[in-house]
Motif scaffolding. Structure first.
Motif, PDB file in Angstrom:
ATOM      1  N   PHE A   1       0.825  -1.207   0.000  1.00  0.00           N
ATOM      2  CA  PHE A   1       0.000   0.000   0.000  1.00  0.00           C
ATOM      3  C   PHE A   1       0.861   1.259   0.000  1.00  0.00           C
ATOM      4  O   PHE A   1       0.548   2.251  -0.645  1.00  0.00           O
ATOM      5  N   GLU A   2       1.978   1.191   0.721  1.00  0.00           N
ATOM      6  CA  GLU A   2       2.796   2.387   0.871  1.00  0.00           C
ATOM      7  C   GLU A   2       3.425   2.791  -0.450  1.00  0.00           C
ATOM      8  O   GLU A   2       3.766   3.955  -0.644  1.00  0.00           O
ATOM      9  N   MET A   3       3.547   1.838  -1.342  1.00  0.00           N
ATOM     10  CA  MET A   3       4.130   2.126  -2.652  1.00  0.00           C
ATOM     11  C   MET A   3       3.361   3.232  -3.373  1.00  0.00           C
ATOM     12  O   MET A   3       3.922   4.002  -4.151  1.00  0.00           O
ATOM     13  N   GLU A   4       2.074   3.306  -3.046  1.00  0.00           N
ATOM     14  CA  GLU A   4       1.238   4.299  -3.738  1.00  0.00           C
ATOM     15  C   GLU A   4       1.681   5.717  -3.397  1.00  0.00           C
ATOM     16  O   GLU A   4       1.494   6.640  -4.190  1.00  0.00           O
ATOM     17  N   MET A   5       2.352   5.880  -2.226  1.00  0.00           N
ATOM     18  CA  MET A   5       2.855   7.206  -1.874  1.00  0.00           C
ATOM     19  C   MET A   5       3.836   7.721  -2.922  1.00  0.00           C
ATOM     20  O   MET A   5       3.887   8.906  -3.212  1.00  0.00           O
ATOM     21  N   MET A   6       4.615   6.797  -3.480  1.00  0.00           N
ATOM     22  CA  MET A   6       5.601   7.187  -4.483  1.00  0.00           C
ATOM     23  C   MET A   6       4.936   7.893  -5.661  1.00  0.00           C
ATOM     24  O   MET A   6       5.502   8.775  -6.277  1.00  0.00           O
ATOM     25  N   PHE A   7       3.712   7.442  -5.986  1.00  0.00           N
ATOM     26  CA  PHE A   7       3.009   8.058  -7.097  1.00  0.00           C
ATOM     27  C   PHE A   7       2.292   9.329  -6.670  1.00  0.00           C
ATOM     28  O   PHE A   7       2.045  10.207  -7.484  1.00  0.00           O
ATOM     29  N   MET A   8       1.936   9.403  -5.410  1.00  0.00           N
ATOM     30  CA  MET A   8       1.076  10.519  -4.988  1.00  0.00           C
ATOM     31  C   MET A   8       1.819  11.834  -4.863  1.00  0.00           C
ATOM     32  O   MET A   8       1.260  12.885  -5.150  1.00  0.00           O
ATOM     33  N   TYR A   9       3.075  11.790  -4.413  1.00  0.00           N
ATOM     34  CA  TYR A   9       3.784  13.061  -4.240  1.00  0.00           C
ATOM     35  C   TYR A   9       3.895  13.821  -5.570  1.00  0.00           C
ATOM     36  O   TYR A   9       3.499  14.996  -5.639  1.00  0.00           O
ATOM     37  N   PRO A  10       4.400  13.186  -6.650  1.00  0.00           N
ATOM     38  CA  PRO A  10       4.452  13.942  -7.907  1.00  0.00           C
ATOM     39  C   PRO A  10       3.077  14.314  -8.429  1.00  0.00           C
ATOM     40  O   PRO A  10       2.901  15.372  -9.027  1.00  0.00           O
ATOM     41  N   TRP A  11       2.111  13.480  -8.134  1.00  0.00           N
ATOM     42  CA  TRP A  11       0.734  13.781  -8.539  1.00  0.00           C
ATOM     43  C   TRP A  11       0.262  15.095  -7.909  1.00  0.00           C
ATOM     44  O   TRP A  11      -0.357  15.937  -8.554  1.00  0.00           O
ATOM     45  N   ALA A  12       0.598  15.261  -6.617  1.00  0.00           N
ATOM     46  CA  ALA A  12       0.134  16.450  -5.894  1.00  0.00           C
ATOM     47  C   ALA A  12       0.657  17.729  -6.540  1.00  0.00           C
ATOM     48  O   ALA A  12      -0.013  18.757  -6.547  1.00  0.00           O
ATOM     49  N   VAL A  13       1.879  17.651  -7.094  1.00  0.00           N
ATOM     50  CA  VAL A  13       2.505  18.859  -7.622  1.00  0.00           C
ATOM     51  C   VAL A  13       1.783  19.373  -8.863  1.00  0.00           C
ATOM     52  O   VAL A  13       1.652  20.574  -9.071  1.00  0.00           O
ATOM     53  N   VAL A  14       1.297  18.445  -9.685  1.00  0.00           N
ATOM     54  CA  VAL A  14       0.669  18.877 -10.933  1.00  0.00           C
ATOM     55  C   VAL A  14      -0.856  18.836 -10.837  1.00  0.00           C
ATOM     56  O   VAL A  14      -1.540  19.065 -11.826  1.00  0.00           O
ATOM     57  N   TYR A  15      -1.368  18.576  -9.634  1.00  0.00           N
ATOM     58  CA  TYR A  15      -2.805  18.364  -9.487  1.00  0.00           C
ATOM     59  C   TYR A  15      -3.619  19.552  -9.995  1.00  0.00           C
ATOM     60  O   TYR A  15      -4.527  19.405 -10.815  1.00  0.00           O
ATOM     61  N   VAL A  16      -3.295  20.767  -9.541  1.00  0.00           N
ATOM     62  CA  VAL A  16      -4.110  21.929  -9.905  1.00  0.00           C
ATOM     63  C   VAL A  16      -4.037  22.176 -11.404  1.00  0.00           C
ATOM     64  O   VAL A  16      -5.042  22.500 -12.054  1.00  0.00           O
ATOM     65  N   ALA A  17      -2.836  21.970 -11.976  1.00  0.00           N
ATOM     66  CA  ALA A  17      -2.680  22.210 -13.405  1.00  0.00           C
ATOM     67  C   ALA A  17      -3.474  21.203 -14.228  1.00  0.00           C
ATOM     68  O   ALA A  17      -4.071  21.548 -15.243  1.00  0.00           O
ATOM     69  N   GLU A  18      -3.517  19.964 -13.778  1.00  0.00           N
ATOM     70  CA  GLU A  18      -4.183  18.931 -14.564  1.00  0.00           C
ATOM     71  C   GLU A  18      -5.677  18.869 -14.303  1.00  0.00           C
ATOM     72  O   GLU A  18      -6.431  18.315 -15.096  1.00  0.00           O
ATOM     73  N   GLY A  19      -6.080  19.377 -13.139  1.00  0.00           N
ATOM     74  CA  GLY A  19      -7.504  19.509 -12.869  1.00  0.00           C
ATOM     75  C   GLY A  19      -8.214  18.189 -12.642  1.00  0.00           C
ATOM     76  O   GLY A  19      -7.663  17.249 -12.065  1.00  0.00           O
ATOM     77  N   ILE A  20      -9.448  18.130 -13.119  1.00  0.00           N
ATOM     78  CA  ILE A  20     -10.362  17.043 -12.775  1.00  0.00           C
ATOM     79  C   ILE A  20      -9.813  15.694 -13.207  1.00  0.00           C
ATOM     80  O   ILE A  20     -10.053  14.682 -12.554  1.00  0.00           O
ATOM     81  N   LYS A  21      -9.026  15.682 -14.272  1.00  0.00           N
ATOM     82  CA  LYS A  21      -8.447  14.423 -14.742  1.00  0.00           C
ATOM     83  C   LYS A  21      -7.567  13.792 -13.664  1.00  0.00           C
ATOM     84  O   LYS A  21      -7.647  12.588 -13.385  1.00  0.00           O
ATOM     85  N   ALA A  22      -6.763  14.639 -13.000  1.00  0.00           N
ATOM     86  CA  ALA A  22      -5.891  14.151 -11.945  1.00  0.00           C
ATOM     87  C   ALA A  22      -6.718  13.578 -10.803  1.00  0.00           C
ATOM     88  O   ALA A  22      -6.385  12.521 -10.245  1.00  0.00           O
ATOM     89  N   LEU A  23      -7.808  14.263 -10.477  1.00  0.00           N
ATOM     90  CA  LEU A  23      -8.658  13.789  -9.377  1.00  0.00           C
ATOM     91  C   LEU A  23      -9.211  12.407  -9.709  1.00  0.00           C
ATOM     92  O   LEU A  23      -9.174  11.492  -8.882  1.00  0.00           O
ATOM     93  N   VAL A  24      -9.688  12.250 -10.929  1.00  0.00           N
ATOM     94  CA  VAL A  24     -10.298  10.975 -11.316  1.00  0.00           C
ATOM     95  C   VAL A  24      -9.252   9.862 -11.318  1.00  0.00           C
ATOM     96  O   VAL A  24      -9.479   8.774 -10.775  1.00  0.00           O
ATOM     97  N   GLU A  25      -8.098  10.166 -11.892  1.00  0.00           N
ATOM     98  CA  GLU A  25      -7.086   9.106 -11.971  1.00  0.00           C
ATOM     99  C   GLU A  25      -6.641   8.652 -10.598  1.00  0.00           C
ATOM    100  O   GLU A  25      -6.536   7.452 -10.322  1.00  0.00           O
ATOM    101  N   MET A  26      -6.378   9.614  -9.719  1.00  0.00           N
ATOM    102  CA  MET A  26      -5.944   9.215  -8.386  1.00  0.00           C
ATOM    103  C   MET A  26      -7.086   8.550  -7.639  1.00  0.00           C
ATOM    104  O   MET A  26      -6.869   7.626  -6.855  1.00  0.00           O
ATOM    105  N   GLY A  27      -8.302   9.021  -7.891  1.00  0.00           N
ATOM    106  CA  GLY A  27      -9.455   8.380  -7.259  1.00  0.00           C
ATOM    107  C   GLY A  27      -9.519   6.905  -7.636  1.00  0.00           C
ATOM    108  O   GLY A  27      -9.685   6.031  -6.771  1.00  0.00           O
ATOM    109  N   MET A  28      -9.315   6.631  -8.903  1.00  0.00           N
ATOM    110  CA  MET A  28      -9.318   5.235  -9.356  1.00  0.00           C
ATOM    111  C   MET A  28      -8.221   4.434  -8.657  1.00  0.00           C
ATOM    112  O   MET A  28      -8.456   3.341  -8.138  1.00  0.00           O
ATOM    113  N   PHE A  29      -7.040   5.024  -8.660  1.00  0.00           N
ATOM    114  CA  PHE A  29      -5.877   4.357  -8.071  1.00  0.00           C
ATOM    115  C   PHE A  29      -6.139   4.013  -6.600  1.00  0.00           C
ATOM    116  O   PHE A  29      -5.933   2.871  -6.161  1.00  0.00           O
ATOM    117  N   LEU A  30      -6.626   5.003  -5.860  1.00  0.00           N
ATOM    118  CA  LEU A  30      -6.863   4.768  -4.429  1.00  0.00           C
ATOM    119  C   LEU A  30      -7.999   3.783  -4.218  1.00  0.00           C
ATOM    120  O   LEU A  30      -7.972   2.983  -3.274  1.00  0.00           O
TER     121      LEU A  30
END
Lengths: 422, 101, 116, 302, 196
Positions: free
Chosen positions: C68-97
């Motif tokens: 489970f902790e491996m997912e943190m590796m993906f989340m930190y870079p995700w957080a940085v571009v989240y606002v720029a990517e918008g709703i797409k980022a939310l959906v993708e991470m939502g799926m992942f989680l």
């Protein structure tokens, strides 16, 4: 220079005391622990002074010496209401009736400023088993699991675990009689696999509640005793039991408050327990005890008597029929469940009820020699139910909670000697 | 700090890891060898990414995927060790010889 | 690099100070006697070393945790571009989680958060 | 740089003393006794530990035993190094500041485990293993809430997170974050309801066999770690140095002190669950809460 | 200079992993090796990956230590021992791997294209994850889920179909022999261990 300055500073710290509690030494230690200048610690490594409170059984002498030798230097021993060891030379003693607070402070100050030399070891200064120079590297061991490396043996052969069957090493050792979270005097031989108890056996039982002619429950044997005094003593006893249990729940300040309240009650103070109860409820003390932990059934409860029985829905209380209570509207309180949480609640309920009775009793008295409900149930004979049957399969903390949910008399009756020991 | 130096260090880690993975008798120590080899791979990947690939983002992703591989390897490996130990009380690679019979 | 220097400096100073304190305080210590070395068990003396094949009661949880902790590796870079990517980022991470949460629910049902 | 380092050391020492004083006050308040001597008792206590012999057990892992408290202190110091005192006034302005916090949390679990392991004593060993069980999942919570805080800042740097709060503090935008992060504080310094390492039922747990200067260092590092978490929490959730009228560092100090009071109170006011139940609580209740926090922060940030 | 220090730490710690007797020390020596590699990553302008390596490996090595202690006899190495097989072959293989890789390194020409100083590498990674490599990212999620389920099934005893080891008896070492398994007088199930 710098050292002596440091020593003078250090001498002003709260005195770190490790208590070795013997017979009848517990209640007065509870009272002493409230002194702000002292700090009663859980491990001898954290203490500078060993306070021996109450008589030490002959069988416990070695354990006492072991604990004494585990204190870090500078260290000293104070004997409170007991005979010091024969070989300790000029031992410091304080009578049972006095408070050793000043003596402890003074001893600690002298210890740190050089006025009192640190005590040397009581046991022989040698390893438990000879080991030096044996084995491939002089470590005392041979092969992978053989020999006595550094004086101790390697773990016992594994046995299948109670819970998940994984056969890993077990650790067997005697815990007590001076482990602060066990009732004083109780020595258990516990086999642990990880932190779960596989089996336990009683080596030495704890001390029965002492017979003290000045305490209300024994006074009634010789003279008429006011109901108020009896009930206040009951409330104080129950609060001290509650305090012991709170310590295991990591609620030390609340436990100290219980002890302080108990002391005030004994001194005749009129106290409302509702705020204390509220504090405990808000702290989650009730919720933190796992539901259904340490259950006893009806037959077991009936045999134990006292609050433990009433916590298992056995409405037996001598006060129901006692003439002195007739006008006091006494009603037996019970819990259902019979587990640790029920016993904990029962103590608090009964303490509250006892204080209400004490207030209502006025100068009503129980006549000499009349049967009276003690706070701890039956003192004898040994019960066929065993404390050690409850412990296997419990995690360490849960096991301690289970033991602490019984008063010393109940533990004594469930921990007779010579049966579990092969 | 040149790429060559970096890769040499990575090669050393891989070499030591290989030695460990081949020589150790117990499962857990064997896994340590594997981890050490992957450690070398991580270092080499970051070195390439930083010094030879101009910071192409896929290089960083490769590192993360390598770490995911390590995590998966560890989780499944330890689960297997627990399962084998439960049934046979064995933790040595050679205790599994019986599978051949 | 300068920011790493500050971090390294304070870390090294703290560790060195800690070691120095223990080393300096050793100067006027008594010798540790053999009975003093016995592990504290409230008066008992153990037969064996405490170091053993310790039965960890939560081992299944740790394995789930690693995955489970491996997912943190993906989340930190995700957080940085989240606002720029918008709703797409939310959906993708939502799926992942959501995918990973199924694993946690499964583990819970199998009782791995209890003491084994 | 030297001045900054000196001021950080002062912050650590002062912070630890403050926590110790707050502890004494809280205990006195709950026990309903007078709090005389609360200010000086930590100093005298430290002197007493310095005068005490340092114990060792039979065949301990001596290197790790001595190293563990020092490393623990080093981790507290490293954690506090990324906290900005004022705009631009920061010891280590890392691009990945909150990832460093993740590393600090992970290594703290390792260090506490080593501390309990290396004494070769059963009670200390139980404490060490218990701590790992709880310390690992708690880390997940804190990472989620820190990532949530990084969303509006579009950066992993702590300084950027502070600047992103100029219009609104994160505690308003993502109200679940602060309490969850404070749980981490209790867990990293194992206090009160999260005291699984050095608990009373284990006669001091990982510290049961430790005396003298080593123990002083250990207890000091625990206090410093709590202060570090409070400083980080006030930076990430309460806007750090941001605030009207007063200078920035003073604001940071005030917010940190307020959080320390909350943390110290929480560490004495709540009972400890058994480790298995806490484990279930963490995974089944608190982790979903962290998900909610992340989702909330995500929706607000869009 | 700093690079060489960390390199030396990484390699020496990695080597000591297989020399120490204590399983806990071995795990955490491996962690030291990982931390040194993480520090080198920081020097290589990979701020995120460097710290992420440290925290991921911190956790993994912690779990590694738990399992090492759980399943290895004599976990603290109180009786020093060396449990290796095909020792010489392994040393040779390790050395050959190193030499082979080194030759490959020296004979291959690598492009020199360092990462630009101000490049927002963390942003790059984020965009890569959500853009071109989205499929990798989501399939990593599924892989991790599969790992979680598999490790739970394999490691825990209780399950839908009863205890995992129900009715199981350790198989004999020889056909028709006694069930295998550790007995205290029988070190390691009858293997010859090399004691050094």
């Amino acid at each position: 220079m710098a050292m002596s300055l440091l020593g003078r500073f250090a001498a002003r710290a709260p005195v770190p005391v490790f208590p070795a509690v013997g017979r009848d030494g517990e209640v007065r230690l509870d009272v002493l622990s409230l002194a702000p200048a002292l700090r009663v610690v859980d491990s001898p490594r954290h203490a500078s002074i060993l306070l021996v409170s109450g008589d030490i059984r002959t069988a416990d002498r070695d354990s006492l010496a072991r604990v004494h030798d585990q204190l870090a230097h500078p260290r000293a021993t104070l004997w409170w209401g007991t005979q010091p060891r024969a070989d300790t030379g000029a031992a410091l003693t304080v009578a049972a009736a006095e408070s050793p607070e000043t003596a402890l402070r003074d001893l600690y100050r002298r210890l740190l400023t050089g006025g009192h030399t640190s005590e040397t070891h009581w046991l022989a200064d040698e390893p438990p088993n000879p080991w030096r120079g044996r084995g491939d590297h002089g470590q005392g061991g041979e092969g992978m699991m053989g020999g006595v490396p550094y004086g101790r043996m390697m773990p016992m052969p594994p046995t299948p675990d109670l819970r998940d069957g994984l056969a890993l090493d077990v650790y067997t050792a005697q815990f007590g009689p001076f482990l602060p979270q066990l009732p004083p005097g109780l020595v258990l031989e516990i086999t642990l696999q990880g932190d779960v108890i596989q089996s336990a056996a009683v080596v030495r039982p704890p001390f029965l509640p002492g017979r003290d002619a000045s305490a209300p429950f024994d006074r009634v044997l010789h003279e008429a005793t006011p109901v108020a005094a009896i009930e206040r003593a009951r409330a104080a006893h129950h609060l001290r039991c509650v305090a012991r249990l709170l310590g295991i729940l990591q609620l030390a300040p609340q436990a100290a408050r219980c002890r302080r309240t108990a002391l005030k009650i004994e001194r005749g103070g009129s106290i409302d327990l509702a705020p204390l109860r509220k504090t405990l409820r808000r702290a989650g003390a009730f919720a933190a005890i796992p539901a259904g932990l340490g259950p006893i059934d009806a037959a077991w409860a009936a045999e134990l008597g006292g609050p433990a029985a009433r916590a298992a829905d056995q409405a037996r209380d001598r006060r129901e029929t006692a003439p002195a209570y007739r006008n006091l509207d006494f009603r037996t309180l019970c819990q259902s469940g019979g587990d640790v949480r029920a016993r904990f609640t029962q103590w608090l309920d009964e303490a509250e009820q006892a204080l209400a009775l004490a207030r209502a009793a006025g100068d009503a008295a129980i006549e000499k020699g009349a049967p009276v409900e003690t706070p701890w149930g039956h003192r004898a004979p040994p019960s066929v139910y065993r404390l050690t049957d409850m412990l296997p399969g419990l995690e360490w903390g849960e096991a301690l909670l289970t033991i602490a949910s019984f008063d010393a008399a109940a533990v004594c009756r469930m921990a007779p000697l010579g049966i579990e020991n092969p | 700090m040149t790429l060559t130096a970096l890769l040499l260090v990575a090669a050393a880690l891989i070499g030591i890891g290989l030695y460990g993975a081949l020589s150790q008798q117990s499962f857990v120590m064997l896994m340590m060898g594997l981890e050490l080899m992957l450690n070398g791979v991580l270092l080499a990947a970051v070195g390439f990414w930083s010094l030879a690939a101009g910071g192409a983002p896929a290089g960083q992703l490769l590192v993360i995927i390598t770490m995911a591989v390590m995590a998966v390897e560890m989780a499944v490996g330890f689960a297997l060790i627990a399962a084998v130990y439960r049934n046979r009380q064995a933790d040595m690679t050679e205790s599994l010889d019986t599978m051949k019979h | 690099m300068i920011e790493l220097l500050g971090l390294a400096a304070i870390g090294v100073i703290a560790v060195a100070a800690g070691l120095a304190l223990q080393w300096l305080a050793r100067a006027d210590d008594h010798r540790v006697s053999e009975p003093q070395k016995v592990p504290f068990l409230g008066g008992g003396s153990p037969q064996v070393h405490a170091w053993q094949r310790y039965h960890v009661r939560y081992y299944s949880m740790t394995l789930l945790f690693i995955a489970f902790e491996m997912e943190m590796m993906f989340m930190y870079p995700w957080a940085v571009v989240y606002v720029a990517e918008g709703i797409k980022a939310l959906v993708e991470m939502g799926m992942f989680l959501t995918i990973l949460s199924i694993g946690i629910l499964y583990g819970w049902r199998e009782g791995i958060f209890r003491w084994q | 740089m030297t001045l900054l380092i000196a001021s950080w050391i002062a912050v650590l020492l002062f912070g630890a003393w403050c926590v110790a004083v707050l502890d004494n006050l809280a205990l006195a308040l709950i026990e309903r006794r007078s709090a005389a001597g609360a200010l000086t008792a930590p100093l005298y206590g430290a002197a007493a530990l310095l005068r005490q012999q340092q114990n060792r057990t039979e065949a301990p892992d001596l290197l790790n035993w001595k190293l563990a408290p020092a490393l623990y202190l080093g981790l507290a110091a490293a954690g506090v190094a990324v906290v900005p005192l004022a705009p631009g006034d920061i010891l280590a302005d890392l691009q990945a500041g909150i990832v460093l916090w993740g590393a600090v949390e992970a290594l703290t679990v390792v260090v506490v485990f080593l501390h309990g392991w290396s004494a070769n004593s059963m009670l200390a060993l139980i404490g060490a293993y218990r701590y790992v069980a709880i310390g690992l999942p708690v880390m997940l919570l804190s990472m989620f809430v820190l990532i949530a805080a990084a969303l509006p800042a579009e950066s992993l740097a702590v300084s950027a997170i502070v600047e992103s709060q100029r219009s609104l503090w994160n505690v308003v935008r993502q109200p679940l974050g602060l309490p969850l992060f404070l749980l981490l504080g209790l867990s990293l310094s194992f206090r009160g309801p999260f005291n699984y390492a050095d608990s009373a039922d284990l006669a001091g747990g990982t510290a049961a066999e430790v005396s003298g200067a080593s123990r002083l260092l250990w207890e000091f590092a625990r206090l410093a770690m709590l202060a570090a978490v409070a400083a980080m929490a006030s930076t990430v959730f309460l806007g750090g140095y941001l605030g009207p009228v007063l200078p920035g560092p003073l604001w940071l100090l005030l917010k940190t002190a307020a959080l320390l009071i909350v943390l110290v109170a929480a560490s004495h006011l709540f009972a400890r669950l058994s480790p298995a139940r806490m484990l279930t609580l963490l995974w089944v209740v608190l982790l979903p809460l962290a998900f909610v926090d992340l989702l909330w922060a995500g929706v607000v940030a869009l | 200079m700093v690079f060489w220090v960390f390199s030396a730490v990484a390699v020496v710690a990695g080597w000591r992993v297989f020399c120490t007797d204590s399983m806990v020390r071995a795990s955490f020596l491996l962690l030291v090796s990982f931390i040194a590699v993480g520090a080198i990553m920081l020097l290589l302008n990979a701020p995120y990956l460097g710290f992420a390596t440290i925290f991921m490996m911190g956790v993994e090595m912690m779990v590694m230590a738990l399992f090492m202690v759980m399943f290895m006899m004599n976990p603290a190495g109180l009786n020093p021992m060396m449990m290796v097989h095909q020792h010489r072959f392994s040393i040779a293989a390790g050395a050959a791997a190193f030499v082979g890789l080194a030759i490959a390194i020296f004979t291959t020409g690598f492009p020199h294209d360092p990462v630009a100083a101000g490049r927002p590498v963390i942003h790059d990674l984020g965009r890569e994850l959500l853009g071109p490599s989205m499929l990798i990212f989501e399939s990593a999620g599924v892989t991790l889920l599969a790992t979680m389920v598999a490790s739970v099934i394999l490691s825990s005893r209780s399950g839908r179909f009863g205890a995992a080891d129900e009715g199981s008896v350790p198989p004999p070492l020889e056909p028709g022999g006694e069930p295998a398994g550790r007995r205290p007088d029988d070190e390691g199930g009858g293997h010859a261990h090399h004691h050094h």
